[in-house]
Write a protein that holds these residues in place. Structure first.
Motif, PDB file in Angstrom:
ATOM      1  N   ARG A  62      -8.466  -3.088   2.284  1.00  0.00           N
ATOM      2  CA  ARG A  62      -7.559  -3.556   1.240  1.00  0.00           C
ATOM      3  C   ARG A  62      -8.258  -3.817  -0.078  1.00  0.00           C
ATOM      4  O   ARG A  62      -7.767  -3.441  -1.139  1.00  0.00           O
ATOM      5  CB  ARG A  62      -6.847  -4.827   1.700  1.00  0.00           C
ATOM      6  N   THR A 114       1.863   8.969   2.583  1.00  0.00           N
ATOM      7  CA  THR A 114       0.944   8.213   3.412  1.00  0.00           C
ATOM      8  C   THR A 114       0.217   9.121   4.389  1.00  0.00           C
ATOM      9  O   THR A 114      -0.455   8.661   5.283  1.00  0.00           O
ATOM     10  CB  THR A 114       1.677   7.086   4.162  1.00  0.00           C
ATOM     11  N   ASP A 132       0.807  -1.217   0.000  1.00  0.00           N
ATOM     12  CA  ASP A 132       0.000   0.000   0.000  1.00  0.00           C
ATOM     13  C   ASP A 132       0.844   1.272   0.000  1.00  0.00           C
ATOM     14  O   ASP A 132       0.587   2.192  -0.758  1.00  0.00           O
ATOM     15  CB  ASP A 132      -0.959  -0.004   1.196  1.00  0.00           C
ATOM     16  N   GLU A 133       1.896   1.320   0.857  1.00  0.00           N
ATOM     17  CA  GLU A 133       2.703   2.555   0.884  1.00  0.00           C
ATOM     18  C   GLU A 133       3.350   2.787  -0.469  1.00  0.00           C
ATOM     19  O   GLU A 133       3.491   3.936  -0.908  1.00  0.00           O
ATOM     20  CB  GLU A 133       3.824   2.495   1.928  1.00  0.00           C
ATOM     21  N   SER A 171      -7.828   6.186  -1.318  1.00  0.00           N
ATOM     22  CA  SER A 171      -7.242   6.051   0.015  1.00  0.00           C
ATOM     23  C   SER A 171      -8.165   6.534   1.128  1.00  0.00           C
ATOM     24  O   SER A 171      -7.745   6.719   2.248  1.00  0.00           O
ATOM     25  CB  SER A 171      -5.909   6.803   0.077  1.00  0.00           C
ATOM     26  N   ARG A 210       0.819   4.208  -2.831  1.00  0.00           N
ATOM     27  CA  ARG A 210       0.514   5.620  -2.540  1.00  0.00           C
ATOM     28  C   ARG A 210       1.650   6.527  -2.974  1.00  0.00           C
ATOM     29  O   ARG A 210       1.432   7.667  -3.377  1.00  0.00           O
ATOM     30  CB  ARG A 210       0.201   5.795  -1.054  1.00  0.00           C
ATOM     31  N   ARG A 245      -9.131  -0.560  -1.843  1.00  0.00           N
ATOM     32  CA  ARG A 245      -7.978   0.117  -2.439  1.00  0.00           C
ATOM     33  C   ARG A 245      -7.462  -0.655  -3.646  1.00  0.00           C
ATOM     34  O   ARG A 245      -7.074  -0.059  -4.646  1.00  0.00           O
ATOM     35  CB  ARG A 245      -6.877   0.275  -1.403  1.00  0.00           C
TER      36      ARG A 245
END
Lengths: 534, 387
Positions: free
Chosen positions: B116, B379, B46-47, B111, B50, B119
């Motif tokens: 999960r 983030t 995820d990071e 976001s 992003r 996203r």
């Protein structure tokens, strides 16, 4: 002759996509302006609470804004995809304001909006305020150019038909830009957006007050919303009245349909408050009338008549007959461009060419039209009276209701300094009404001018692309599915952001990290420090 | 009012402006499309995702306006081109719009929820919003070069061959597919170039550079293959009647012939035009080596390559804009599908006033946002409204 079914389907699709687009536009127009006011308070006073307020409403603005942008893309291309002949026929004039909208307005708005969200820590306070202002300026200028385009469809000035290129061409851009219809529509429409945003801010804040949450933010927001709302509601009503006056001059069928005026009355005409318009019988049942009022609105005088539908149909017949002559002359010019007699005949009748084209709905070649076809085409000039009549009444009713709501809010907030619960509940319940009014406003404006896509110039059924019904149905189903899903998601995120309140609606990290602290807006540490919270 | 430029000159200027708009779109929003196409592959956690999204987050919206302005400007300056192309590519256009609609929403909403599955779905939506338009724009340009099956009647009403989906399927001809893949690969290369500039050293940047290098190679090969096909397999068009550049626009007043390898004829007549294909070949080569070296110069190469490809299309086809395979006489050219003399001039004045302003404030926004995007920013630890 294009397929009438495809024309109807294309109209439905345009209505669907345009009305959906306009669910998001009013809030963008109004909330961007209110952000400027709120951030202005922050820049002037330096109080953090105003920054918090601005950021909170900016979060809601952002959720709404993206859908306005996303659905606006469809609009920019839909003229080409579904109204190809229209695009050819008037692109010389109509394309210009759309292109200028991109150049002058949308570029500004879209380039600055990213900085508005990402630039809080990268810009000085006044610089960030300027960015917010440029977003608001860009979105409002967007509306200006779109309404100049729409205003030209309602009142096509500054242009003439060119037989060589088979299209309308511009001869005076200044007339197109300073079209009185466009000017009145612009102020009316952006004011409606301001009313919508003020009502939205008022409703959300009222809900917080009812729950006893975020009291400082809510009260300050109501202060801004009620004063901004009063001015906007007054403006929307005054400019709506101006539009009515201009319709009385230019779009007489629309005005007559708005009022369900079947016959010309002796001046000054009375205003039908409510009633049941009956197209077959050509009368309005159960009409409740107020003497003199319509004459005053539509003519600004006591002695000028407002023409009724039957008289307008009678006058149109003559224009249709004239239009056949124009059509005939045009065919002769196309066969022989040097035919002087045909050119002379065309010059004398060209302004009625559009009326001649109305007949293509009833007969292949307008020159073969019988009296019955002419009658049918003249009757076809009457728009959907019931829809226009009632749409107008809902719109106006809601407009006045909001003037009262904002005035009361202003009184409670600033003078009595105590807002009763019933008012707060009412403000929450009234929240959806401005959207309904705005959609009805478009219905009145667009249904009321049928059967024209360009008033008096090009009938709607001729503007359509040569598509199959199956193609249009496919995209309609597709747009409905995508738009429906996105609306559902948008409402969910919007309500969630409102429920979470300031500090909760923005982006959160996936793995751990508190919601409210994550976006740099701490919850008020000492609420008692805020005088409004006492 | 006396118009200071003659009609023929204005038509050529507006043909050039059409190219500039396309370049504006491809060079700016092009890398956004490329980055979105790379998103699921270069970023897995995820990071990381992003980070990639926020590398284009604040600017993509302004870039997209090149596309919207392109629509408006074609409407204003080339109304017949606007009308014929968008209604003729009806279903393809819908697919592009649907994909592009997902994009703004994807950026903003992705976001907002800590979920999960949510996203991941939006990441794929962003991918579609990047990959599908890139592909279809290329396929559309390829089809424009092959000729589109439309015709005009004497009232300028257009009609097309092909039914609901057959028309769409018919777009997928070999040359058009090569063009589509070229469009995707060159924008992916351009997007990778951006990520090398915008991201800090790390695994995501490395993956982007590696994939981008492959894309650069693919661009090179596909562009060359396109040239070979133009020579061997694709017919060009040429006007055989006398051209009156000043004439009032009416496409039906000319004669057109189909000529084998005709799209290469302009390079013989105007050898200086060869600079466009030369850029189209050299650019990806530079990008390839720069990406291998993780150098910020990659974007110089990719920008040159993207420009070279677009300029080559224009140079090959001039004066044709949209040839008709069904009825070559209906083909739309620079000389016969523009707006009126007055509108072209008026819009030129508008462009001259506003485009410098746009470039100025866009540069200012770039300057404010300059610098690599960090994980902390992306983030949302203190970014405020990061995506």
């Amino acid at each position: 002759m294009p397929d009438l079914l495809v024309a109807d389907l294309s109209r439905w699709q345009f209505a669907l996509t345009a009305m959906y687009h306009f669910l998001f536009v009013p809030l963008t127009l109004g909330l961007s302006m209110m952000l400027v006011i709120m951030e202005g308070a922050y820049v002037m006073t330096g109080k953090e609470v105003w920054k918090k307020i601005t950021k909170f409403w900016a979060t809601l603005f952002g959720i709404n804004f993206v859908l306005g942008v996303a659905t606006g893309i469809t609009m920019e291309f839909e003229f080409g995809t579904n109204w190809a002949y229209y695009s050819h026929y008037v692109g010389d004039i109509f394309g210009a304001p759309l292109a200028i909208e991109g150049l002058m307005a949308f570029f500004l708005e879209a380039t600055m909006v990213g900085l508005m969200f990402f630039g809080w820590d990268k810009l000085s306070r006044p610089a960030h305020w300027m960015v917010t202002f440029l977003v608001a300026l860009g979105s409002n200028l967007s509306a200006l150019w779109i309404l100049i385009a729409n205003g030209w469809m309602q009142h096509p000035v500054g242009s003439a038909f060119n037989p060589e290129t088979m299209r309308m061409e511009v001869n005076n851009f200044m007339e197109v830009l300073f079209n009185p219809v466009a000017q009145a529509k612009f102020v009316h429409t952006v004011s409606a957006g301001y009313v919508t945003a003020a009502a939205f801010v008022l409703a959300v804040s009222a809900w917080y007050l009812l729950r006893g949450r975020h009291v400082g933010l809510a009260k300050r927001s109501i202060m801004v919303a009620s004063s901004f709302g009063i001015l906007s509601a007054a403006s929307v009503i005054v400019l709506g009245d101006e539009s009515g006056y201009i319709d009385g001059e230019n779009q007489k069928f629309k005005l007559a349909a708005m009022e369900a005026m079947w016959e010309t009355e002796e001046a000054p005409a009375s205003f039908t408050l409510v009633g049941w318009p009956d197209r077959e019988a050509r009368e309005t049942h159960f009409a409740v009338e107020i003497p003199y009022v319509l004459g005053l609105i539509a003519t600004r005088s006591l002695d000028k008549e407002v023409e009724g539908i039957e008289d307008l149909v009678d006058q149109a017949r003559a224009r249709i007959v004239n239009g056949i002559a124009a059509y005939d002359a045009l065919q002769r010019i196309r066969e022989n461009p040097d035919d002087a007699a045909a050119q002379e005949a065309f010059a004398a009748t060209r302004t009625d060419l559009g009326h001649g084209l109305l007949l293509t709905r009833y007969v292949e070649d307008p020159r073969d039209a019988t009296q019955a076809h002419i009658e049918a085409a003249a009757d076809g000039l009457v728009p959907n009276v019931a829809l226009t009549f009632w749409g107008f009444r809902f719109m106006v009713g809601i407009g006045f209701l909001f003037l009262a709501i904002f005035a009361l809010g202003f009184y409670f907030m600033n003078i009595r300094r105590n807002i009763p619960k019933w008012y707060l509940r009412g403000a929450v319940l009234a929240a959806p009404l401005p959207w309904i009014a705005a959609e009805f406003g478009w219905i009145v404006a667009e249904v009321g001018r049928q059967p024209w896509i360009i008033d008096g110039v090009l009938p709607t059924h001729l503007g359509v692309s040569s598509l199959s019904a199956a193609q249009v149905i496919t995209t309609m189903v597709g747009f409905t599915a995508i738009y429906g899903l996105l609306l559902f998601i948008e409402m969910k995120l919007m309500l969630r952001a409102i429920r979470l309140g300031p500090g909760g609606g923005a982006v959160v990290p996936l793995d751990g990290g508190g919601i409210s602290d994550a976006i740099g807006i701490a919850r008020p540490a000492a609420p008692h420090a805020d005088p409004f919270d006492k | 009012m006396e118009i200071p430029l003659d009609f023929g000159t204005l038509k050529v200027i507006w043909w050039g402006l059409l190219g500039i708009l396309l370049l504006g779109f491809a060079l700016t929003d092009g890398y956004d499309l490329g980055v979105a196409s790379l998103l699921p592959f270069v970023a897995r956690r995820d990071e990381e995702r992003r980070l990639v999204i926020n590398s284009i987050g604040p600017m993509w919206e302004g870039h997209q306006v090149w596309f919207i302005l392109g629509g408006g400007a074609i409407f204003a300056a080339w109304p017949l081109v606007y009308a014929v192309s968008f209604s003729g590519f009806y279903i393809a256009m819908f697919v592009v719009l649907a994909a592009l609609i997902l994009r703004p929403v994807g950026f903003k909403y992705r976001s907002k929820l800590e979920d999960r599955a949510w996203r991941s779905r939006w990441d794929w939506a962003l991918f579609i919003g990047g990959f599908v338009p890139a592909l279809i724009f290329g396929v559309a340009v390829g089809n424009a070069m092959l000729g589109v099956p439309f015709q005009l009647d004497p009232t300028m009403r257009m009609s097309y061959e092909g039914g609901l989906f057959t028309g769409f399927i018919a777009l997928l001809r070999p040359f058009a597919l090569v063009a589509g893949l070229l469009s995707v690969s060159m924008l992916v290369m351009h997007g990778a170039g951006w990520l090398v500039i915008k991201l800090e050293k790390g695994i995501v940047r490395d993956r982007a550079a590696a994939l981008g290098a492959w894309a650069a190679l693919a661009s090179l090969v596909l562009f060359a293959a396109g040239g070979v096909l133009l020579y061997l397999n694709v017919d060009g068009y040429t006007i055989t009647s006398e051209v009156d550049m000043q004439a009032l626009p009416n496409p039906l007043r000319k004669e057109v012939e189909i000529v084998p390898a005709g799209w290469l004829a302009n390079y013989g007549r105007f050898p200086w035009m060869l600079i466009a294909p030369a850029l189209g070949l050299a650019g990806p080569l530079v990008a390839f080596f720069a990406l291998r070296a993780r150098s910020e110069m990659a974007m110089v190469g990719s920008a040159a390559g993207v420009s070279g490809v677009i300029l080559s299309v224009g140079a090959s086809m001039f004066p044709f804009i949209l040839p008709s395979s069904l009825d070559p006489q209906s083909s739309l050219t620079v000389w016969d599908s523009s707006s009126s003399h007055f509108t072209l001039f008026f819009m030129l004045v508008m462009v001259t006033i506003f485009v410098p302003m746009i470039l100025y404030y866009t540069a200012w926004v770039y300057k404010v946002l300059w610098g690599r995007v960090t994980t902390e920013e992306a983030t949302g630890a203190d970014g405020g409204h990061a995506y």
